[in-house]
Design an enzyme around this catalytic site. Structure first.
Site, PDB file in Angstrom:
ATOM      1  N   GLY A 122       0.836  -1.194   0.000  1.00 11.21           N
ATOM      2  CA  GLY A 122       0.000   0.000   0.000  1.00 11.21           C
ATOM      3  C   GLY A 122       0.872   1.246   0.000  1.00 11.21           C
ATOM      4  O   GLY A 122       2.007   1.212   0.489  1.00 11.21           O
ATOM      5  N   GLN A 175       2.823   9.949   1.065  1.00 10.70           N
ATOM      6  CA  GLN A 175       4.123   9.266   1.097  1.00 10.70           C
ATOM      7  C   GLN A 175       4.981   9.552  -0.130  1.00 10.70           C
ATOM      8  O   GLN A 175       6.166   9.209  -0.155  1.00 10.70           O
ATOM      9  CB  GLN A 175       3.933   7.753   1.218  1.00 10.70           C
ATOM     10  CG  GLN A 175       3.325   7.339   2.546  1.00 10.70           C
ATOM     11  CD  GLN A 175       3.208   5.832   2.629  1.00 10.70           C
ATOM     12  OE1 GLN A 175       2.244   5.274   2.134  1.00 10.70           O
ATOM     13  NE2 GLN A 175       4.180   5.186   3.224  1.00 10.70           N
ATOM     14  N   CYS A 222       5.721   0.188   7.329  1.00  9.44           N
ATOM     15  CA  CYS A 222       5.321   1.349   6.536  1.00  9.44           C
ATOM     16  C   CYS A 222       6.506   1.745   5.677  1.00  9.44           C
ATOM     17  O   CYS A 222       7.632   1.812   6.178  1.00  9.44           O
ATOM     18  CB  CYS A 222       4.938   2.492   7.475  1.00  9.44           C
ATOM     19  SG  CYS A 222       4.473   4.003   6.620  1.00  9.44           S
ATOM     20  N   LEU A 223       6.263   2.014   4.396  1.00  7.49           N
ATOM     21  CA  LEU A 223       7.366   2.385   3.502  1.00  7.49           C
ATOM     22  C   LEU A 223       8.016   3.703   3.927  1.00  7.49           C
ATOM     23  O   LEU A 223       9.133   3.995   3.530  1.00  7.49           O
ATOM     24  CB  LEU A 223       6.874   2.477   2.050  1.00  7.49           C
ATOM     25  CG  LEU A 223       6.433   1.148   1.421  1.00  7.49           C
ATOM     26  CD1 LEU A 223       5.867   1.377   0.032  1.00  7.49           C
ATOM     27  CD2 LEU A 223       7.590   0.153   1.373  1.00  7.49           C
ATOM     28  N   HIS A 282      -4.551   1.302   7.495  1.00 11.52           N
ATOM     29  CA  HIS A 282      -3.234   1.950   7.481  1.00 11.52           C
ATOM     30  C   HIS A 282      -3.204   3.093   6.454  1.00 11.52           C
ATOM     31  O   HIS A 282      -2.732   4.194   6.755  1.00 11.52           O
ATOM     32  CB  HIS A 282      -2.173   0.883   7.159  1.00 11.52           C
ATOM     33  CG  HIS A 282      -0.760   1.379   7.134  1.00 11.52           C
ATOM     34  ND1 HIS A 282       0.178   1.026   8.077  1.00 11.52           N
ATOM     35  CD2 HIS A 282      -0.108   2.204   6.270  1.00 11.52           C
ATOM     36  CE1 HIS A 282       1.331   1.614   7.788  1.00 11.52           C
ATOM     37  NE2 HIS A 282       1.183   2.329   6.692  1.00 11.52           N
ATOM     38  N   GLU A 283      -3.729   2.833   5.252  1.00 12.03           N
ATOM     39  CA  GLU A 283      -3.682   3.856   4.193  1.00 12.03           C
ATOM     40  C   GLU A 283      -4.665   5.000   4.459  1.00 12.03           C
ATOM     41  O   GLU A 283      -4.362   6.155   4.186  1.00 12.03           O
ATOM     42  CB  GLU A 283      -3.949   3.227   2.820  1.00 12.03           C
ATOM     43  CG  GLU A 283      -2.971   2.125   2.407  1.00 12.03           C
ATOM     44  CD  GLU A 283      -1.514   2.498   2.577  1.00 12.03           C
ATOM     45  OE1 GLU A 283      -1.151   3.671   2.407  1.00 12.03           O
ATOM     46  OE2 GLU A 283      -0.724   1.593   2.911  1.00 12.03           O
ATOM     47  N   HIS A 317      -3.077   7.279   6.818  1.00 11.81           N
ATOM     48  CA  HIS A 317      -2.120   8.190   6.164  1.00 11.81           C
ATOM     49  C   HIS A 317      -2.837   9.447   5.664  1.00 11.81           C
ATOM     50  O   HIS A 317      -2.298  10.554   5.769  1.00 11.81           O
ATOM     51  CB  HIS A 317      -1.456   7.500   4.966  1.00 11.81           C
ATOM     52  CG  HIS A 317      -0.189   6.770   5.298  1.00 11.81           C
ATOM     53  ND1 HIS A 317       0.864   7.349   5.961  1.00 11.81           N
ATOM     54  CD2 HIS A 317       0.203   5.495   5.038  1.00 11.81           C
ATOM     55  CE1 HIS A 317       1.847   6.460   6.099  1.00 11.81           C
ATOM     56  NE2 HIS A 317       1.463   5.328   5.553  1.00 11.81           N
TER      57      HIS A 317
END
Ligand SMILES: [Zn+2]
Length: 172
Positions: free
Chosen positions: A46, A51, A93-94, A135-136, A139
């Site tokens: 994701g 991000q 998380c990226l 999670h997304e 964000h």
């Protein structure tokens, strides 16, 4: 298509609520294509607009890692409309690369939002897909997984990051 630079914590863009998507045009389609490319290259399951430095409420996700086309989603203006059950699991998380932590999330999740044409639709996710939807969507609200864990666990994550920063091994 292009692989975009992924913003890492503590960049402030990650901790501010993003703006709604109002224009569903070619620029948005190009951004989505680039974000899929960036997510697959990372690799991750994701990736949210913030991000890649775009303060808009949108994300891409694919919990099959590119293996199953029906798992590939773009969603703008996500809203969580249902959460059921609980799951515990490691979450990463990226934007906090290489550091995972155990985060409790709902087991079954339904998110409602807009597709690339601005049409409303829903995604139902169970287990990893449910975790990813939460999670997304977080964000888009300026919330990171480190805001969902205990202060003690958060301190451990921060300490690991500081160590990597000092060693010059943390991507800016
Ligand atoms: Zn993330």
């Amino acid at each position: 298509m292009a692989v975009l630079k992924i913003v890492t914590w503590p960049n402030p863009i990650l901790e501010n609520p993003a703006d709604p998507v109002t224009k569903f045009d070619d620029d948005l389609r190009k951004l989505a294509d680039d974000m899929f490319e960036t997510m697959y290259a990372a690799p991750g399951v994701g990736l949210a607009g913030v991000q890649v430095g775009i303060a808009k409420r949108l994300f891409v996700m694919d919990c099959s890692g590119g293996k199953d086309k029906s798992s590939r989603y773009f969603m703008a203006n996500p809203e969580i409309i249902l959460q059921e059950g609980k799951q515990d699991g490691e979450e990463g998380c990226l934007s906090i690369p290489g550091i995972d932590s155990k985060v409790q999330r709902s087991m079954r999740v339904i998110a409602r939002g807009h597709d690339l044409k601005g049409k409303e639709f829903e995604i139902e996710g169970i287990e990893l897909e449910g975790r990813c939807l939460l999670h997304e969507t977080d964000h888009c609200d300026g919330i990171l997984y480190v805001n969902r864990i205990t202060p003690l666990k958060r301190e451990i994550v921060k300490r690991k990051i500081r160590k990597l920063q000092k060693a010059g091994e943390w991507p800016e």
